[in-house]
Design a protein around this motif. Structure first.
Motif, PDB file in Angstrom:
ATOM      1  N   VAL A 120      65.781  37.834 -65.083  1.00 33.42           N
ATOM      2  CA  VAL A 120      65.560  39.004 -65.941  1.00 33.42           C
ATOM      3  C   VAL A 120      64.808  38.602 -67.204  1.00 33.42           C
ATOM      4  O   VAL A 120      63.880  39.287 -67.646  1.00 33.42           O
ATOM      5  N   TYR A 121      65.191  37.471 -67.786  1.00 29.63           N
ATOM      6  CA  TYR A 121      64.504  37.001 -68.993  1.00 29.63           C
ATOM      7  C   TYR A 121      63.035  36.703 -68.713  1.00 29.63           C
ATOM      8  O   TYR A 121      62.144  37.105 -69.471  1.00 29.63           O
TER       9      TYR A 121
ATOM     10  N   PHE B 108      74.728  33.784 -61.241  1.00 29.14           N
ATOM     11  CA  PHE B 108      74.592  34.613 -62.436  1.00 29.14           C
ATOM     12  C   PHE B 108      73.581  34.023 -63.415  1.00 29.14           C
ATOM     13  O   PHE B 108      72.798  34.753 -64.027  1.00 29.14           O
ATOM     14  N   VAL B 109      73.598  32.709 -63.566  1.00 27.65           N
ATOM     15  CA  VAL B 109      72.614  32.069 -64.448  1.00 27.65           C
ATOM     16  C   VAL B 109      71.204  32.321 -63.933  1.00 27.65           C
ATOM     17  O   VAL B 109      70.273  32.608 -64.699  1.00 27.65           O
TER      18      VAL B 109
ATOM     19  N   ILE C 206      70.215  35.942 -64.702  1.00 27.84           N
ATOM     20  CA  ILE C 206      69.921  36.105 -66.132  1.00 27.84           C
ATOM     21  C   ILE C 206      68.546  35.532 -66.466  1.00 27.84           C
ATOM     22  O   ILE C 206      67.746  36.141 -67.183  1.00 27.84           O
ATOM     23  N   TYR C 207      68.245  34.338 -65.935  1.00 27.01           N
ATOM     24  CA  TYR C 207      66.935  33.755 -66.201  1.00 27.01           C
ATOM     25  C   TYR C 207      65.816  34.577 -65.572  1.00 27.01           C
ATOM     26  O   TYR C 207      64.740  34.736 -66.167  1.00 27.01           O
TER      27      TYR C 207
END
Length: 277
Positions: free
Chosen positions: A12-13, A5-6, A9-10
């Motif tokens: 997408v960022y 998940f991390v 998220i990164y």
């Protein structure tokens, strides 16, 4: 799951929020359905490989559970030890190797021209592609070899006793570990060598996995089912399945890697069509 998940998220960022050097670059890296379809192709291959391997594994585990509570508990403790101290660190190195090999492979294909389906790879480029796998392999051996020796001589029985709270289970677990602990050195090595295929030719990775599972694991799984095993002699067969498959996989992946390198150096490998989002 947390690390996955991390990472998402990164990702997408990095592709949608972080400032880009140009509008064109930002548009090109935004996640899209077309991009997902591109990633889905190799994903299906790894899904099939995992499904076949785990189906055989679950079949074997069903037989292990039927050997009685002490034997089944010992197998659970053995798995806790091998996953936590051997397989998870090795797989962390595997993920790192995959990332670096994938980028090196992509740069080489761009340099050679993505429209070229049978490019000839130089030894310099070949070294650049496989170097991350060899680096991960060396790190894995530096960590895992002393660990396996320590557990075999000193630590496995006390650790198993601590995890299970049973002297009987600890004794069975120690016997399991001391029987096939050396096979996990082959596992650490073959896992890193397999990243070369998985990051460059996923189909080849599937083929070598099928080779190991169909021609080694499946026959032994059938033997374990048709034999009248009991808790006293079951590990003789189960060790041949689980430990032997690791050794067999090492030789299989070494041969396939050598064939992969030879075909690239000779310009005889037909590569997949390059897909861009």
């Amino acid at each position: 799951m947390s690390s996955a998940f991390v990472g998402v998220i990164y990702f997408v960022y990095a592709t949608t929020i972080r400032p880009q050097s140009s509008v064109e670059q930002k548009v090109a890296t935004i996640p899209s359905l077309r991009g997902l379809k591109i990633l889905l192709r190799p994903g299906i291959i790894t899904f099939l490989e995992s499904a076949i391997r785990n189906a055989l594994y679950l079949w074997l585990v069903h037989g292990i559970v039927s050997m009685g509570s002490d034997y089944a508990t010992a197998w659970g403790v053995f798995n806790t030890i091998r996953w936590g101290l051997v397989m998870v660190p090795v797989q962390a190195l595997e993920a790192t190797s995959l990332a670096f090999i994938g980028h090196a492979w992509g740069r080489w294909r761009r340099e050679m021209g993505v429209e070229s389906r049978k490019p000839k790879m130089s030894r310099r480029h070949l070294t650049g592609v496989v170097k991350p796998a060899l680096t991960s392999l060396i790190i894995a051996l530096i960590v895992e070899v002393p660990l396996c020796i320590f557990l075999a001589i000193f630590g496995c029985r006390p650790f198993a006793s601590y995890l299970s709270g049973s002297a009987t289970v600890a004794s069975i677990t120690a016997h399991m570990w001391q029987t096939i602990d050396w096979c996990y050195i082959f596992y650490a090595t073959s896992t890193q060598l397999a990243t070369i295929l998985l990051a460059t030719r996923p189909r080849w990775y599937l083929y070598q996995s099928l080779l190991s599972n169909i021609f080694y694991v499946l026959p032994w799984a059938i033997v374990c089912q048709v034999s009248n095993l009991n808790a006293d002699d079951a590990w003789t067969y189960h060790s041949l399945v689980f430990g032997g498959s690791l050794v067999f996989s090492f030789f299989a992946i070494s041969i396939v890697d050598a064939l992969w390198a030879w075909k690239l150096l000779k310009g005889r490998m037909r590569l997949e069509v390059f897909h861009a989002s």
